[in-house]
Design a protein around this motif. Structure first.
Motif, PDB file in Angstrom:
ATOM      1  N   ARG A 164     -33.499 -41.014  12.895  1.00 54.66           N
ATOM      2  CA  ARG A 164     -34.941 -40.835  13.111  1.00 54.66           C
ATOM      3  C   ARG A 164     -35.680 -42.172  13.123  1.00 54.66           C
ATOM      4  O   ARG A 164     -36.754 -42.282  13.715  1.00 54.66           O
ATOM      5  CB  ARG A 164     -35.535 -39.916  12.035  1.00 54.66           C
ATOM      6  CG  ARG A 164     -35.518 -40.479  10.623  1.00 54.66           C
ATOM      7  CD  ARG A 164     -35.974 -39.417   9.623  1.00 54.66           C
ATOM      8  NE  ARG A 164     -36.077 -39.900   8.252  1.00 54.66           N
ATOM      9  CZ  ARG A 164     -35.049 -39.985   7.420  1.00 54.66           C
ATOM     10  NH1 ARG A 164     -33.836 -39.645   7.837  1.00 54.66           N
ATOM     11  NH2 ARG A 164     -35.224 -40.414   6.185  1.00 54.66           N
ATOM     12  N   PHE A 165     -35.098 -43.191  12.501  1.00 55.31           N
ATOM     13  CA  PHE A 165     -35.779 -44.479  12.431  1.00 55.31           C
ATOM     14  C   PHE A 165     -35.578 -45.331  13.693  1.00 55.31           C
ATOM     15  O   PHE A 165     -36.122 -46.421  13.801  1.00 55.31           O
ATOM     16  CB  PHE A 165     -35.318 -45.256  11.196  1.00 55.31           C
ATOM     17  CG  PHE A 165     -35.700 -44.593   9.903  1.00 55.31           C
ATOM     18  CD1 PHE A 165     -37.024 -44.378   9.583  1.00 55.31           C
ATOM     19  CD2 PHE A 165     -34.723 -44.182   9.013  1.00 55.31           C
ATOM     20  CE1 PHE A 165     -37.381 -43.758   8.392  1.00 55.31           C
ATOM     21  CE2 PHE A 165     -35.070 -43.571   7.818  1.00 55.31           C
ATOM     22  CZ  PHE A 165     -36.405 -43.352   7.502  1.00 55.31           C
ATOM     23  N   LEU A 166     -34.805 -44.819  14.651  1.00 53.00           N
ATOM     24  CA  LEU A 166     -34.601 -45.534  15.914  1.00 53.00           C
ATOM     25  C   LEU A 166     -35.784 -45.388  16.860  1.00 53.00           C
ATOM     26  O   LEU A 166     -35.893 -46.130  17.827  1.00 53.00           O
ATOM     27  CB  LEU A 166     -33.348 -45.022  16.615  1.00 53.00           C
ATOM     28  CG  LEU A 166     -32.010 -45.670  16.226  1.00 53.00           C
ATOM     29  CD1 LEU A 166     -30.871 -44.892  16.857  1.00 53.00           C
ATOM     30  CD2 LEU A 166     -31.971 -47.118  16.646  1.00 53.00           C
ATOM     31  N   THR A 167     -36.642 -44.417  16.608  1.00 49.75           N
ATOM     32  CA  THR A 167     -37.747 -44.158  17.512  1.00 49.75           C
ATOM     33  C   THR A 167     -39.074 -44.461  16.856  1.00 49.75           C
ATOM     34  O   THR A 167     -39.187 -44.520  15.619  1.00 49.75           O
ATOM     35  CB  THR A 167     -37.719 -42.686  17.984  1.00 49.75           C
ATOM     36  OG1 THR A 167     -37.729 -41.827  16.838  1.00 49.75           O
ATOM     37  CG2 THR A 167     -36.470 -42.413  18.800  1.00 49.75           C
ATOM     38  N   ARG A 168     -40.092 -44.620  17.677  1.00 41.78           N
ATOM     39  CA  ARG A 168     -41.422 -44.953  17.198  1.00 41.78           C
ATOM     40  C   ARG A 168     -41.940 -43.860  16.263  1.00 41.78           C
ATOM     41  O   ARG A 168     -41.840 -42.667  16.572  1.00 41.78           O
ATOM     42  CB  ARG A 168     -42.378 -45.067  18.401  1.00 41.78           C
ATOM     43  CG  ARG A 168     -43.789 -45.501  18.045  1.00 41.78           C
ATOM     44  CD  ARG A 168     -44.737 -45.234  19.198  1.00 41.78           C
ATOM     45  NE  ARG A 168     -44.242 -45.741  20.457  1.00 41.78           N
ATOM     46  CZ  ARG A 168     -44.408 -46.986  20.860  1.00 41.78           C
ATOM     47  NH1 ARG A 168     -45.074 -47.838  20.102  1.00 41.78           N
ATOM     48  NH2 ARG A 168     -43.923 -47.380  22.013  1.00 41.78           N
ATOM     49  N   ALA A 197     -50.130 -53.841  21.504  1.00 46.40           N
ATOM     50  CA  ALA A 197     -50.443 -53.111  20.273  1.00 46.40           C
ATOM     51  C   ALA A 197     -49.512 -51.920  20.044  1.00 46.40           C
ATOM     52  O   ALA A 197     -49.391 -51.434  18.912  1.00 46.40           O
ATOM     53  CB  ALA A 197     -51.888 -52.631  20.290  1.00 46.40           C
ATOM     54  N   GLN A 198     -48.851 -51.459  21.115  1.00 49.79           N
ATOM     55  CA  GLN A 198     -48.016 -50.263  21.003  1.00 49.79           C
ATOM     56  C   GLN A 198     -46.519 -50.560  21.081  1.00 49.79           C
ATOM     57  O   GLN A 198     -45.701 -49.648  20.996  1.00 49.79           O
ATOM     58  CB  GLN A 198     -48.387 -49.266  22.105  1.00 49.79           C
ATOM     59  CG  GLN A 198     -49.803 -48.727  21.982  1.00 49.79           C
ATOM     60  CD  GLN A 198     -50.227 -47.904  23.181  1.00 49.79           C
ATOM     61  OE1 GLN A 198     -49.447 -47.680  24.120  1.00 49.79           O
ATOM     62  NE2 GLN A 198     -51.462 -47.435  23.173  1.00 49.79           N
ATOM     63  N   ALA A 199     -46.149 -51.825  21.226  1.00 52.63           N
ATOM     64  CA  ALA A 199     -44.726 -52.166  21.387  1.00 52.63           C
ATOM     65  C   ALA A 199     -43.922 -51.697  20.179  1.00 52.63           C
ATOM     66  O   ALA A 199     -44.359 -51.826  19.033  1.00 52.63           O
ATOM     67  CB  ALA A 199     -44.572 -53.667  21.569  1.00 52.63           C
ATOM     68  N   GLY A 205     -39.619 -45.991  28.953  1.00 47.85           N
ATOM     69  CA  GLY A 205     -39.460 -45.903  27.508  1.00 47.85           C
ATOM     70  C   GLY A 205     -38.526 -44.814  27.024  1.00 47.85           C
ATOM     71  O   GLY A 205     -38.336 -44.670  25.815  1.00 47.85           O
ATOM     72  N   ALA A 206     -37.930 -44.042  27.917  1.00 50.04           N
ATOM     73  CA  ALA A 206     -37.082 -42.914  27.502  1.00 50.04           C
ATOM     74  C   ALA A 206     -35.648 -43.102  27.992  1.00 50.04           C
ATOM     75  O   ALA A 206     -35.408 -43.630  29.090  1.00 50.04           O
ATOM     76  CB  ALA A 206     -37.637 -41.602  28.045  1.00 50.04           C
ATOM     77  N   MET A 207     -34.688 -42.650  27.161  1.00 51.56           N
ATOM     78  CA  MET A 207     -33.283 -42.675  27.571  1.00 51.56           C
ATOM     79  C   MET A 207     -33.038 -41.626  28.657  1.00 51.56           C
ATOM     80  O   MET A 207     -33.725 -40.605  28.728  1.00 51.56           O
ATOM     81  CB  MET A 207     -32.376 -42.384  26.374  1.00 51.56           C
ATOM     82  CG  MET A 207     -32.359 -43.457  25.322  1.00 51.56           C
ATOM     83  SD  MET A 207     -31.015 -43.257  24.099  1.00 51.56           S
ATOM     84  CE  MET A 207     -31.363 -41.646  23.402  1.00 51.56           C
ATOM     85  N   LEU A 208     -32.036 -41.880  29.476  1.00 51.33           N
ATOM     86  CA  LEU A 208     -31.629 -40.899  30.480  1.00 51.33           C
ATOM     87  C   LEU A 208     -30.804 -39.793  29.835  1.00 51.33           C
ATOM     88  O   LEU A 208     -30.050 -40.033  28.884  1.00 51.33           O
ATOM     89  CB  LEU A 208     -30.796 -41.561  31.569  1.00 51.33           C
ATOM     90  CG  LEU A 208     -31.452 -42.645  32.422  1.00 51.33           C
ATOM     91  CD1 LEU A 208     -30.476 -43.106  33.495  1.00 51.33           C
ATOM     92  CD2 LEU A 208     -32.744 -42.156  33.032  1.00 51.33           C
TER      93      LEU A 208
END
Length: 409
Positions: free
Chosen positions: A402-406, A269-271, A90-93
């Motif tokens: 900021r809206f690109l992430t959960r 539920a967390q996607a 789930g994280a960028m390199l």
């Protein structure tokens, strides 16, 4: 390919390849795969289709990760930073990792003139191998038969709904597009399909029979989850989640992994994926959606109806290669209010805002750009829908990353 001193040099090289340069052969990719023969193969799934690939891939990666597998996810396109395309758990390199991967590729497969998409694909493979990923999900680009991800060894191919898009490259017509997508199936392999038009199902079935592949229907392998049980809104997302569940369960049985219903429920539920009926707290309050072709707009309209949401206004633009005639009534039906059509400055593929507004008619108005549209609607207490082009969403995310992430919970 030259060696790179830093991330900035690599990013400049990637930009120089040209995002839209295509070479519809797989020879470079196959040569790269041959260079990996001594390495153990990673368990992998490929997701192919027209709409829903990104959501299905995200659900699938979440399912693997929730079951404790180190998970690689490769998707496209990106909104702001090409690093969005490659996620590990789930994280960028970090930037330095990209530089190191590019230099490792130069040692492994020197002299291969990769396209933009091919280069990112092979770097994703190297990144997931280096990280020891236990499960990998590759989202195909716009094609199937000649897509770079089709050269990669996978255990399973998933087919999301196939529809009319990119006809200038894959078409014309649904049958030709379906044949191109069906070409992603591997001889003797396994595939799972979600809902399709009858002609598409016939083509997928014929291709599977021709090459001795097993073709399964998601509806026979998994129940569609209830809308309240998944994080992404709309009946189309329930089908995307069902396809991901079906693929996951078939894959898990094949690999000997355990299946935990609680982990499945957590994953759905967390996607999170930006630009899929994403509600953002902004002025004006916005719904962001990546719908940019006729099937996606139809699904978006159904999702809004199901949620009982009627956007007060619409900000919409699209590219010249879309089937605008089929899209026009769907666009108008998305809101009873005004439709603002911003320009996309510097994007030669975008339809002129004045021309699009004229086609949409009375409630539509051309404006200079996205900022002009947002300023005109500022102060609204009701939701405004922004959709029609991923480039339009990218412009918003570039200014408001900021809206690109959960959202934090």
């Amino acid at each position: 390919m030259k060696r790179f001193k830093n991330f900035q040099e690599f990013a400049a090289h990637l930009d120089g390849l040209g995002l839209f340069r295509m070479d519809l052969t797989l020879e470079r990719m196959r040569a790269f795969v041959r260079s990996l023969d001594a390495s153990p193969r990673l368990p992998a799934i490929q997701v192919v289709g027209t709409n829903g690939k990104g959501s299905t891939s995200t659900f699938l990666a979440g399912l693997a990760q929730a079951h404790g597998l180190r998970t690689g996810l490769y998707t496209s396109p990106h909104f702001v930073d090409f690093r969005e395309r490659l996620l590990l758990d789930g994280a960028m390199l970090p930037e330095q990792a990209w530089t190191d991967l590019a230099n490792a590729l130069d040692r492994l497969a020197p002299g291969l003139d990769f396209t933009y998409f091919e280069l990112l694909t092979v770097l994703a493979v190297l990144a997931f191998r280096e990280a020891g990923a236990g499960a990998v999900v590759y989202e195909a680009g716009l094609g199937g038969t000649w897509d770079a991800t089709t050269a990669l060894p996978v255990d399973l191919t998933l087919f999301t709904p196939v529809g009319l898009d990119h006809e200038a490259i894959l078409g014309p017509g649904l049958e030709r597009i379906a044949r191109d997508k069906a070409g992603a199936m591997r001889p003797g392999g396994m595939a799972v399909t979600g809902p399709q038009e009858p002609v598409v199902l016939d083509i997928l079935a014929a291709r599977a029979k021709e090459i001795g592949a097993e073709l399964h229907h998601a509806a026979n392998l998994a129940e569609a989850p209830l809308a309240r049980d998944i994080a992404l809104a709309g009946p189309h997302q329930q089908e995307n989640a069902r396809l991901a569940l079906a693929g996951w369960r078939l894959w898990a049985r094949q690999q000997g992994w355990s299946i935990d219903p609680d982990a499945e429920a957590r994953a759905l539920a967390q996607a999170f994926i930006p630009g899929r009926l994403q509600s953002v707290d902004f002025d004006p309050p916005l719904l962001l959606d990546g719908a940019h072709n006729e099937p996606a707009l139809r699904a978006l309209g159904q999702a809004l109806d199901g949620l009982g949401v009627r956007p007060a206004a619409l900000i919409f633009t699209c590219l010249k290669d879309k089937d605008l005639e089929a899209m026009l009534p769907l666009i108008r039906d998305l809101t009873p209010g005004p439709i603002l059509v911003p320009g996309l400055p510097g994007n030669e593929r975008a339809i002129a805002s004045q021309a699009l507004a004229a086609r949409l008619g009375g409630r539509a108005r051309a404006v200079a750009d996205l900022d002009a549209a947002l300023n005109l609607l500022a102060g609204s207490k009701e939701r405004i829908l922004l959709c029609g082009s991923l480039y339009l969403l990218a412009e918003f995310y570039t200014k408001h990353p900021r809206f690109l992430t959960r959202p934090a919970t």
